[in-house]
Design an enzyme around this catalytic site. Sequence first.
Site, PDB file in Angstrom:
ATOM      1  N   LYS A   1      28.523 -28.647  38.101  1.00 17.22           N
ATOM      2  CA  LYS A   1      29.038 -29.803  37.354  1.00 17.22           C
ATOM      3  C   LYS A   1      30.405 -29.570  37.493  1.00 17.22           C
ATOM      4  CE  LYS A   1      24.900 -30.462  34.569  1.00 17.22           C
ATOM      5  NZ  LYS A   1      23.915 -29.934  33.551  1.00 17.22           N
TER       6      LYS A   1
ATOM      7  N   GLN B   1      23.655 -28.295  27.861  1.00 15.00           N
ATOM      8  CA  GLN B   1      22.899 -27.826  28.656  1.00 15.00           C
ATOM      9  C   GLN B   1      21.521 -27.443  28.331  1.00 15.00           C
ATOM     10  OE1 GLN B   1      23.543 -27.756  32.193  1.00 15.00           O
ATOM     11  NE2 GLN B   1      21.301 -27.454  32.339  1.00 15.00           N
TER      12      GLN B   1
ATOM     13  N   ASP C   1      23.877 -37.760  29.655  1.00 10.91           N
ATOM     14  CA  ASP C   1      22.761 -37.409  30.173  1.00 10.91           C
ATOM     15  C   ASP C   1      21.676 -38.422  30.052  1.00 10.91           C
ATOM     16  OD1 ASP C   1      22.233 -34.976  31.269  1.00 10.91           O
ATOM     17  OD2 ASP C   1      22.194 -33.812  29.609  1.00 10.91           O
TER      18      ASP C   1
END
Length: 283
Positions: free
Chosen positions: A51, A95, A118
Amino acid sequence: MIINGKEISLKVKDEVKQEVERLNEHGKRVPTLAVILVGRNPASMTYVKNKEIGCRYVGIGSIKIEMSEQTTQEELLKQIYTLNADNTVDGILVQLPLPAHIDEKTVIEAIDPKKDVDGFHPVNIANLFLGKEGLLPCTPYGMMVMLESIGYDLEGKEVVVVGRSNIVGKPVALLALSKSATVTIAHSRTKNLKEVCQKADVLIAAVGVAKMFDDSYIKAGAVVLDVGMNRDENNKLCGDVDFEKCKNKAQAITPVPGGVGPMTIAMLLHNTLKAYKLRENIE
C-alpha cells in the site's frame, strides 16, 4: 481470455496519478492515506508495504502507524479518533486481521464513514445497498472494473457468487445487482452447488478453498472471477478455481496471482482520492 489484473490495476493507478498531479499543479494539498498496523503479522506487513508503494507511485501522502500486539482496544480507538479529527487525513485503513482481544466490528465502526476507504463501515454498506454515493469495498469494486475493462455488460446476465462474506461475497452481489444482473449467492450449505454454478454467465469464486472449482462447475463461455488466495499441494499460490482445467472452457478468467489481487490496492488508492474529493467538494 486471461483477465490481467496487473495491467488493469496499473491503468487505474495511472488515472489516480494524473488526477493527483493536477491537484499539485493547482497548488492544492494531495490526498493522504493513514494505515494502522497492529502487531507483526507477516502477511499484514507485506500488504501494508504494498500500500505504501502504491501511494508513492500515484503521489498520495502515506502515514503508517505501527502499534504493538499488546495494544488495547481503547488505545486503538483513541488513535482512530485522532485520525478522524485530522483534516489532513482523507483515508483511514486499519489492517486486518486484528489481535484476538480487539473487536473488529467495533474498530471498523469507529472510523469516520467519509474516511473509510476500505468501504466496510455500516454507513458505506448501507449506501451500497440503497444505491447511494459512498465508498465501495475495494475487492468487489475492482472486479466490476475488471469486467468493464473487457467490455462485459452484466445486464440480464446470470451471476453466481460462491461466498457470503461481508468483505467480498455480499458486496459484489449487490454491485452485480446494481448492474441489472440476476444474482445468486451460494455458499457451503448450498444444495447442488455444482448445478447452481453451471448456470452462471459469471462465476465469482470466494470461498478460500484451493482449486475447489474445476471445469465441471462452469459452463462453456462463462466469465470466471477468482478471489481465492491459497497454497496448493506444492506450496504455490493458487485460487479457488483450478485455472489450468478451466482456462480453455471459460470465455474469460482471472489468474492467481495477478488477477483480482492487484485490483484491491488500486481501488484503495482510487477510494482515497474519491474520499478527498468528496470532503473537499471537488468534482
